[in-house]
Design a protein around this motif. Structure first.
Motif, short mmCIF file in Angstrom:
data_model
loop_
_atom_site.label_atom_id
_atom_site.label_comp_id
_atom_site.label_asym_id
_atom_site.label_seq_id
_atom_site.Cartn_x
_atom_site.Cartn_y
_atom_site.Cartn_z
N THR A 3 -2.35 -7.17 4.94
CA THR A 3 -1.29 -6.18 4.84
C THR A 3 -0.74 -6.17 3.42
OG1 THR A 3 -0.72 -6.53 7.14
CG2 THR A 3 0.93 -5.48 5.74
N THR A 4 -0.56 -4.97 2.87
CA THR A 4 -0.08 -4.84 1.51
C THR A 4 1.44 -4.77 1.50
OG1 THR A 4 -2.07 -3.61 0.95
CG2 THR A 4 -0.25 -3.43 -0.58
N ALA A 5 2.07 -5.49 0.58
CA ALA A 5 3.51 -5.41 0.42
C ALA A 5 3.91 -4.00 0.04
CB ALA A 5 3.97 -6.39 -0.67
N TYR A 6 5.14 -3.61 0.38
CA TYR A 6 5.57 -2.26 0.03
C TYR A 6 5.64 -2.12 -1.49
CZ TYR A 6 8.29 1.76 -1.15
OH TYR A 6 8.68 2.94 -1.74
N LEU A 7 5.02 -1.07 -1.98
CA LEU A 7 5.12 -0.71 -3.38
C LEU A 7 5.28 0.80 -3.45
CD1 LEU A 7 2.17 -2.84 -4.79
CD2 LEU A 7 4.60 -3.27 -5.18
N PRO A 8 6.04 1.32 -4.40
CA PRO A 8 6.14 2.78 -4.52
C PRO A 8 4.76 3.39 -4.71
CG PRO A 8 7.80 1.69 -5.88
CD PRO A 8 6.87 0.62 -5.37
N PRO A 9 4.42 4.42 -3.95
CA PRO A 9 3.07 4.99 -4.05
C PRO A 9 2.86 5.70 -5.39
CG PRO A 9 4.45 6.34 -2.63
CD PRO A 9 5.24 5.10 -2.94
N LEU A 178 12.94 9.72 -18.11
CA LEU A 178 11.48 9.74 -17.95
C LEU A 178 11.03 10.95 -17.16
CD1 LEU A 178 10.80 5.95 -17.32
CD2 LEU A 178 10.22 7.26 -19.37
N ALA A 179 11.75 11.28 -16.10
CA ALA A 179 11.38 12.46 -15.31
C ALA A 179 11.41 13.72 -16.17
CB ALA A 179 12.31 12.61 -14.11
N ILE A 197 4.14 6.00 -17.51
CA ILE A 197 5.54 5.87 -17.91
C ILE A 197 5.87 4.42 -18.26
CG2 ILE A 197 6.40 7.91 -16.72
CD1 ILE A 197 7.26 6.09 -14.40
N ASP A 198 6.85 4.26 -19.15
CA ASP A 198 7.29 2.93 -19.60
C ASP A 198 8.81 2.98 -19.71
OD1 ASP A 198 7.98 0.64 -21.00
OD2 ASP A 198 6.62 0.99 -22.68
N PRO A 199 9.54 2.13 -18.97
CA PRO A 199 11.00 2.16 -19.04
C PRO A 199 11.58 1.64 -20.35
CG PRO A 199 10.29 0.31 -17.71
CD PRO A 199 9.05 1.12 -18.02
N ALA A 218 11.50 -0.77 -9.11
CA ALA A 218 10.91 0.06 -8.06
C ALA A 218 11.52 1.45 -8.03
CB ALA A 218 11.07 -0.62 -6.70
N GLU A 219 12.78 1.57 -8.41
CA GLU A 219 13.42 2.89 -8.43
C GLU A 219 12.77 3.81 -9.45
OE1 GLU A 219 17.76 2.70 -8.53
OE2 GLU A 219 17.64 0.63 -7.78
N ILE A 220 12.30 3.23 -10.55
CA ILE A 220 11.63 4.03 -11.57
C ILE A 220 10.17 4.25 -11.19
CG2 ILE A 220 10.96 4.08 -14.01
CD1 ILE A 220 13.54 2.49 -14.56
N ALA A 221 9.53 3.21 -10.63
CA ALA A 221 8.15 3.37 -10.17
C ALA A 221 8.05 4.45 -9.09
CB ALA A 221 7.62 2.04 -9.64
N ASP A 222 9.16 4.72 -8.43
CA ASP A 222 9.18 5.74 -7.38
C ASP A 222 8.92 7.15 -7.94
OD1 ASP A 222 9.57 6.13 -4.53
OD2 ASP A 222 11.35 7.29 -5.07
N LEU A 223 8.89 7.30 -9.25
CA LEU A 223 8.49 8.57 -9.83
C LEU A 223 7.04 8.91 -9.50
CD1 LEU A 223 10.21 8.32 -13.34
CD2 LEU A 223 10.77 9.96 -11.52
N GLY A 224 6.26 7.90 -9.10
CA GLY A 224 4.92 8.15 -8.61
C GLY A 224 3.83 8.14 -9.66
#
Length: 299
Positions: A3-9, A178-179, A197-199, A218-224
């Motif tokens: 099972t994979t840990a939750y990560l932003p897709p 970034l968005a 992207i790079d924060p 994760a909030e930034i990775a949620d940009l996809g």
């Protein structure tokens, strides 16, 4: 597969960049750092000579780096100014030599459109712009090529100080920036599947800002989009640990690992060997890949 840990897709995680194909849904890619400068903040000219720069890039590839980042101008405004022609003289021979000897992805760390265009023509597959597409023509250069672009959060003008930066909420503000810059790139003709992207850890941020970014990445990775963590040996690592630059290797890997647990899929690192080994371990912990060997308590 475990099972994979939750990560932003990540949208379109499988990408061809240069001569390699990456699947950011299953792997962490390490980017080696090659500074062809006499005054970079960490290596202080160790790879300034052309032969040393090329050797360092090829050694990084041999150690498992998926790509190498070649820069000819330090980010810091406290270093002497480097003109466009000098930047070209520093960067292009490295790009040409490495491209001729290896299929490793080559990125050029530049904010100048002319340097980016020449580097792409010489064999670079990525433009790593740490100014967040400050120069609008850079979008045109990338759009007219097959190159990928790294869009970084940075508030200052190129090579200018940004004293005592403040944010109401650094994470939401970096995400919004970034968005907006990603949309600028897409509107300018760069397909989304050629954007990373790079924060911008430490860039116009203090140590508390960089730590908050890491905790809530994760909030930034949620940009996809694939997210790059450029944390190696940076000031926030040193200030967090009290360690001098030569001793920041282990905490740099720890910071990169924390970023990966929150969605980062690329690490920009000085010590490629240690970073690659850590990345393979993190992939297994996250359930992105199977262990290389299964023998313990299996008989």
């Amino acid at each position: 597969m475990p099972t994979t840990a939750y990560l932003p897709p990540i949208r379109r995680p499988r990408r061809r960049i240069g001569r390699r194909v990456f699947d950011f849904s299953t792997e962490i890619v390490v980017m080696g750092i090659v500074n062809r400068t006499p005054d970079s903040f960490f290596d202080r000219g160790r790879t300034f000579a052309l032969d040393r720069a090329v050797s360092a890039a090829l050694a990084a590839a041999a150690a498992g780096a998926g790509w190498v980042d070649v820069g000819g101008v330090p980010f810091s405004p406290d270093t002497p100014e480097v003109g466009e022609s000098e930047e070209l003289d520093r960067v292009l021979p490295v790009v040409e030599a490495v491209a001729a000897a290896s299929d490793v992805v080559i990125s050029v760390d530049t904010f100048r459109p002319a340097v980016a265009a020449a580097a792409i023509a010489a064999g670079a597959a990525v433009v790593n712009d740490t100014t967040g597409l400050h120069h609008p023509q850079l979008v045109e250069v990338v759009a007219d090529s097959a190159a990928t672009v790294v869009v970084t959060h940075s508030r200052a003008q190129p090579r200018q100080h940004f004293p005592r930066p403040t944010y109401d909420d650094v994470v939401s503000e970096v995400k919004a920036f970034l968005a907006g810059r990603v949309q600028r790139a897409v509107d300018g003709g760069i397909p989304e599947d050629r954007i990373v992207i790079d924060p911008g850890h430490d860039l116009n941020k203090n140590t508390r800002h960089s730590l908050e970014l890491t905790r809530r990445l994760a909030e930034i990775a949620d940009l996809g989009l694939p997210l790059l963590a450029a944390v190696s040996n940076k000031d926030f690592v040193g200030e967090s640990t009290g360690l001098a630059k030569p001793d920041r290797g282990a905490p740099s890997v720890a910071a990169a690992t924390a970023c990966a647990l929150n969605g980062a899929r690329l690490w920009r690192m000085h010590d490629v060997g240690a970073a690659v080994a850590a990345a393979r371990m993190v992939e297994c912990v996250l359930g992105l890949r199977e262990p290389a060997d299964l023998r313990h308590n299996m008989s």
